[in-house]
Design a protein around this motif. Structure first.
Motif, mmCIF file in Angstrom:
data_model
loop_
_atom_site.group_PDB
_atom_site.id
_atom_site.type_symbol
_atom_site.label_atom_id
_atom_site.label_comp_id
_atom_site.label_asym_id
_atom_site.label_seq_id
_atom_site.Cartn_x
_atom_site.Cartn_y
_atom_site.Cartn_z
ATOM 1 N N LEU A 63 0.961 -1.558 -0.248
ATOM 2 C CA LEU A 63 -0.436 0.088 -0.021
ATOM 3 C C LEU A 63 0.960 0.821 -0.042
ATOM 4 O O LEU A 63 2.031 1.398 0.258
ATOM 5 N N GLU A 64 -0.447 2.266 -0.688
ATOM 6 C CA GLU A 64 1.156 3.553 -0.246
ATOM 7 C C GLU A 64 1.387 3.765 0.986
ATOM 8 O O GLU A 64 0.660 4.086 2.136
ATOM 9 N N ASP A 65 3.041 4.369 1.012
ATOM 10 C CA ASP A 65 3.762 5.110 2.625
ATOM 11 C C ASP A 65 2.043 5.684 3.440
ATOM 12 O O ASP A 65 2.502 4.575 4.875
ATOM 13 N N ASP A 66 0.867 6.051 3.384
ATOM 14 C CA ASP A 66 0.544 6.965 4.151
ATOM 15 C C ASP A 66 -1.213 6.682 4.045
ATOM 16 O O ASP A 66 -1.525 7.154 5.117
ATOM 17 N N HIS A 67 -1.410 5.147 3.626
ATOM 18 C CA HIS A 67 -2.185 4.149 3.549
ATOM 19 C C HIS A 67 -2.586 4.044 5.099
ATOM 20 O O HIS A 67 -1.727 3.585 5.978
ATOM 21 N N PRO A 68 -3.527 4.534 6.125
ATOM 22 C CA PRO A 68 -3.251 3.357 7.713
ATOM 23 C C PRO A 68 -2.897 2.476 7.809
ATOM 24 O O PRO A 68 -2.956 2.053 8.612
ATOM 25 N N CYS A 69 -3.404 1.218 6.477
ATOM 26 C CA CYS A 69 -3.458 -0.124 6.825
ATOM 27 C C CYS A 69 -2.022 -0.382 6.531
ATOM 28 O O CYS A 69 -1.610 -0.938 6.865
ATOM 29 N N ALA A 70 -1.262 0.864 5.966
ATOM 30 C CA ALA A 70 0.261 0.323 5.860
ATOM 31 C C ALA A 70 1.490 0.350 7.300
ATOM 32 O O ALA A 70 2.074 -0.443 6.891
ATOM 33 N N ARG A 71 0.557 1.148 8.247
ATOM 34 C CA ARG A 71 1.142 1.422 9.689
ATOM 35 C C ARG A 71 0.364 -0.077 10.495
ATOM 36 O O ARG A 71 -0.412 -1.259 9.855
ATOM 37 N N LEU A 72 1.682 -0.935 11.108
ATOM 38 C CA LEU A 72 0.629 -1.970 12.626
ATOM 39 C C LEU A 72 -0.018 -1.304 12.903
ATOM 40 O O LEU A 72 -0.627 -0.075 13.462
ATOM 41 N N HIS A 73 -1.382 -2.200 12.922
ATOM 42 C CA HIS A 73 -2.411 -1.602 13.989
ATOM 43 C C HIS A 73 -3.974 -2.418 13.877
ATOM 44 O O HIS A 73 -2.995 -3.858 13.675
ATOM 45 N N GLY A 74 -4.569 -2.565 15.111
ATOM 46 C CA GLY A 74 -5.237 -3.716 14.898
ATOM 47 C C GLY A 74 -6.996 -3.308 14.635
ATOM 48 O O GLY A 74 -7.168 -2.055 14.736
ATOM 49 N N HIS A 75 -7.519 -4.493 15.037
ATOM 50 C CA HIS A 75 -8.751 -4.461 14.946
ATOM 51 C C HIS A 75 -9.466 -5.045 16.042
ATOM 52 O O HIS A 75 -9.111 -6.645 16.411
ATOM 53 N N ASN A 76 -11.673 -4.938 16.791
ATOM 54 C CA ASN A 76 -11.386 -6.221 17.262
ATOM 55 C C ASN A 76 -12.962 -6.665 15.636
ATOM 56 O O ASN A 76 -13.588 -5.852 15.447
ATOM 57 N N TYR A 77 -12.326 -8.155 15.860
ATOM 58 C CA TYR A 77 -12.787 -8.382 14.237
ATOM 59 C C TYR A 77 -14.029 -9.701 14.816
ATOM 60 O O TYR A 77 -14.738 -9.566 15.569
ATOM 61 N N ILE A 78 -15.387 -9.532 14.276
ATOM 62 C CA ILE A 78 -17.051 -10.200 14.261
ATOM 63 C C ILE A 78 -16.746 -10.918 13.185
ATOM 64 O O ILE A 78 -16.296 -10.521 11.956
ATOM 65 N N VAL A 79 -16.408 -12.748 13.719
ATOM 66 C CA VAL A 79 -16.592 -13.530 12.373
ATOM 67 C C VAL A 79 -17.607 -14.292 12.580
ATOM 68 O O VAL A 79 -18.263 -14.668 13.351
ATOM 69 N N GLU A 80 -18.815 -13.705 11.480
ATOM 70 C CA GLU A 80 -20.045 -13.887 11.224
ATOM 71 C C GLU A 80 -20.142 -15.478 10.603
ATOM 72 O O GLU A 80 -19.892 -15.192 8.968
ATOM 73 N N VAL A 81 -20.556 -16.572 11.001
ATOM 74 C CA VAL A 81 -20.232 -17.920 9.925
ATOM 75 C C VAL A 81 -22.614 -18.212 9.334
ATOM 76 O O VAL A 81 -22.942 -18.099 10.440
ATOM 77 N N GLU A 82 -22.355 -18.823 8.004
ATOM 78 C CA GLU A 82 -23.959 -18.879 7.871
ATOM 79 C C GLU A 82 -24.219 -20.311 7.358
ATOM 80 O O GLU A 82 -23.004 -20.805 6.854
ATOM 81 N N LEU A 83 -24.150 -20.770 7.613
ATOM 82 C CA LEU A 83 -24.941 -22.276 7.409
ATOM 83 C C LEU A 83 -26.806 -22.494 6.380
ATOM 84 O O LEU A 83 -27.574 -21.568 7.448
#
Length: 162
Positions: A63-83
């Motif tokens: 990614l571009e150097d100024d892209h926020p996801c190019a830096r080390l960062h974190g998230h509170n993920y939600i995984v939703e499984v559909e059956l």
């Protein structure tokens, strides 16, 4: 047998219904009872979903150097499984939610508070890649799995649905 559904505006629509419940040998095809099926009608399908949560860091490369996801960062993920299932088991489930416990254990043991680049072994641990990973893992164990959605933020979701 046909039934009529009355809309709020007084209009009616034909509904094809079964003579017997499909689990008891009833016919899923409304044509078998003289009903008409158009392209908008489908066979009955039950859908269930279960959500799992974890927190993790990642860093996206390329990614571009100024892209926020190019830096080390974190998230509170939600995984939703559909059956999905066209029928229910003898207990009335598509699948008992408790049977999804191994996915919770995987997420808790291998993903929660980890660095996703290390967990997945590459530098592109996007929500899309996570959705594909969790779909493949879950579908290998439970064939009713039809999709997986992954959220990094409350307003952004990636979904894998074959």
């Amino acid at each position: 047998m046909d039934a009529r559904l009355r809309g709020h505006d007084g209009s009616t629509a034909n509904l094809s219904v079964w003579h017997r419940h499909p689990r008891e040998g009833g016919d899923l095809d409304p044509h078998a009872h003289g009903g008409e099926m158009d392209d908008t009608e489908r066979k009955p399908m039950f859908t269930i979903t279960k959500q799992f949560a974890f927190s993790a860091s990642h860093q996206l490369s390329g990614l571009e150097d100024d892209h926020p996801c190019a830096r080390l960062h974190g998230h509170n993920y939600i995984v939703e499984v559909e059956l999905k299932g066209a029928s229910l088991d003898a207990r009335g489930f598509v699948r008992d939610y408790r049977e999804l416990g191994p996915l919770k254990r995987l997420i808790d043991d291998e993903f929660d508070h980890r660095h996703l680049n290390d967990v997945l072994g590459h530098d592109h641990p996007t929500a899309e890649q996570l959705a594909l990973f969790f779909y493949d893992w879950a579908h290998d164990r439970w064939p009713e799995v039809s999709a997986v959605r992954v959220s990094e933020t409350p307003k952004a979701w990636a979904e894998y649905r074959p």
